[in-house]
Write a protein that holds these residues in place. Structure first.
Motif, short mmCIF file in Angstrom:
data_model
loop_
_atom_site.label_atom_id
_atom_site.label_comp_id
_atom_site.label_asym_id
_atom_site.label_seq_id
_atom_site.Cartn_x
_atom_site.Cartn_y
_atom_site.Cartn_z
N MET A 1 48.37 35.10 54.12
CA MET A 1 49.62 34.65 53.79
C MET A 1 49.41 33.01 54.27
O MET A 1 48.83 32.64 55.35
N SER A 2 50.32 32.22 53.48
CA SER A 2 50.25 30.75 53.71
C SER A 2 50.85 30.57 55.01
O SER A 2 51.71 31.15 55.23
N LEU A 3 50.42 29.42 55.39
CA LEU A 3 51.17 28.76 56.88
C LEU A 3 52.43 28.42 56.72
O LEU A 3 53.33 28.63 57.67
N PHE A 4 52.92 28.35 55.24
CA PHE A 4 54.33 27.83 55.21
C PHE A 4 55.29 28.82 54.71
O PHE A 4 56.49 28.66 54.39
N SER A 5 54.79 30.16 54.45
CA SER A 5 55.25 31.21 53.76
C SER A 5 56.19 31.90 54.95
O SER A 5 56.10 31.83 56.14
N ARG A 6 57.15 32.43 54.49
CA ARG A 6 58.36 33.09 55.37
C ARG A 6 58.26 34.72 54.99
O ARG A 6 58.68 34.88 53.86
N GLU A 7 58.06 35.56 55.94
CA GLU A 7 57.93 36.94 55.55
C GLU A 7 59.22 37.69 56.29
O GLU A 7 59.51 37.27 57.34
N SER A 8 59.81 38.64 55.53
CA SER A 8 60.75 39.43 56.23
C SER A 8 60.71 40.85 55.40
O SER A 8 59.88 41.00 54.42
N LEU A 9 61.53 41.48 56.04
CA LEU A 9 61.28 43.02 55.52
C LEU A 9 63.00 43.56 55.06
O LEU A 9 64.13 43.14 55.50
N VAL A 10 62.97 44.57 54.04
CA VAL A 10 63.95 45.21 53.64
C VAL A 10 63.92 46.64 53.46
O VAL A 10 62.63 47.15 53.06
N ALA A 11 64.66 47.38 54.40
CA ALA A 11 64.42 48.80 54.40
C ALA A 11 65.55 49.45 53.35
O ALA A 11 66.71 49.32 53.89
N LEU A 12 65.45 50.34 52.65
CA LEU A 12 66.17 50.93 51.64
C LEU A 12 65.95 52.40 51.37
O LEU A 12 64.83 52.60 51.02
N ALA A 13 67.02 53.31 51.49
CA ALA A 13 67.03 54.46 50.95
C ALA A 13 67.42 54.60 49.42
O ALA A 13 68.07 53.70 49.04
N SER A 212 62.12 53.16 51.74
CA SER A 212 60.90 52.40 51.44
C SER A 212 61.16 50.98 52.15
O SER A 212 62.33 50.32 52.27
N VAL A 213 59.91 50.64 52.98
CA VAL A 213 60.18 49.30 53.57
C VAL A 213 59.44 48.34 52.64
O VAL A 213 58.27 48.49 52.52
N LEU A 214 60.15 47.30 52.19
CA LEU A 214 59.42 46.23 51.43
C LEU A 214 59.57 44.98 52.13
O LEU A 214 60.41 44.49 52.94
N GLN A 215 58.38 44.44 52.06
CA GLN A 215 58.31 42.97 52.55
C GLN A 215 58.26 41.79 51.42
O GLN A 215 57.87 41.88 50.50
N VAL A 216 59.34 40.96 51.97
CA VAL A 216 59.62 39.88 51.10
C VAL A 216 59.05 38.56 51.49
O VAL A 216 59.21 38.26 52.75
#
Length: 256
Positions: A1-13, A212-216
């Motif tokens: 991932m890029s130094l400037f990217s921002r990662e987060s998670l979304v967990a959904l049924a 399902s756990v998705l990475q944004v």
């Protein structure tokens, strides 16, 4: 991932939707009379808090005096004499693990010390002369410019076992009145605007439903290399164009 990217998670049924993602590596202090889920909740990134600072809590007239902050901490329980708990600092965790920050302070008018731990599952309630106040350290929430709904989660299991060799999610992406359905697989992300959505992992609810756990991932500088390339190509075109014009002028002068 890029130094400037921002990662987060979304967990959904299945059937659930969200327009907010969670960053498990960054925390925020949330405080308000209605609790963390209320519109009256005030949030401040944990990294902005400093020992000795006084934090005003809007809509309450109260302040939080911060005495100590721990980037990573553990619960020490019980206190001497029984009951309650306190916090102790911990070394930074390995890179693959998330820290559990801690805060020690006092809410104006409460008359008692406040201990907030990043691993707590529920907010801490404090009674003051101006009413009850709920405070919590939680992974920071990031609002998305679109909504994600999990339509279907699929697992491909190894024969005779419960271990998945592959899994994917069919999601509906809604943005400003438009909707499209895409499949997000382990090595096949979906893209929405300036965001990339990856299949990160999966889990189960207490009732046994798949989650399902998705990475944004958002990288605001993702187009910078292309802009730089475009600038370079434009400069080269101008350079060779000017050289060509110069040669023509010299030929014209020689012919005269």
């Amino acid at each position: 991932m890029s130094l400037f990217s921002r990662e987060s998670l979304v967990a959904l049924a299945t059937g659930e939707r969200a327009a907010v993602s969670v960053d498990p590596r960054e925390y925020e202090l949330v405080a308000g009379p209605g609790g963390p889920g209320s519109d009256s909740t005030y949030g401040i990134p944990f990294k902005r808090l400093r020992a000795g600072s006084v934090v005003p809590i809007p809509q309450t007239g109260l302040t939080l005096r911060v005495e100590r902050v721990y980037p990573n901490s553990r619960v020490v329980s019980p206190l001497e004499g029984g009951g309650g708990f306190t916090l102790a600092p911990e070394p930074a965790p390995p890179r693959a693990e998330a820290a559990r920050p801690g805060l020690v302070g006092t809410v104006e008018g409460s008359g008692q010390p406040l201990f907030l731990y990043g691993g707590a599952a529920s907010p801490t309630s404090v009674n003051t002369a101006r009413g009850s106040l709920a405070l919590m350290l939680r992974p920071i929430r990031r609002r998305l410019p679109f909504t994600i709904e999990l339509v279907r989660f699929e697992r491909d299991l190894y024969p005779g076992g419960e271990i998945a060799r592959g899994y994917s999610s069919v999601v509906a992406l809604r943005d400003q009145g438009t909707e499209r359905r895409v499949t997000v697989a382990m090595n096949r992300p979906a893209r929405q605007g300036g965001y990339a959505i990856y299949q990160s992992s999966w889990g189960s609810t207490p009732e046994g439903k798949d989650v399902s756990v998705l990475q944004v991932v958002h990288n605001p500088l993702r187009l910078l290399p292309y802009l730089g390339l475009g600038t370079a190509l434009t400069g080269m075109a101008l350079h060779y164009g000017l050289k060509k014009v110069g040669r023509r002028e010299r030929r014209a002068g020689g012919a005269a």
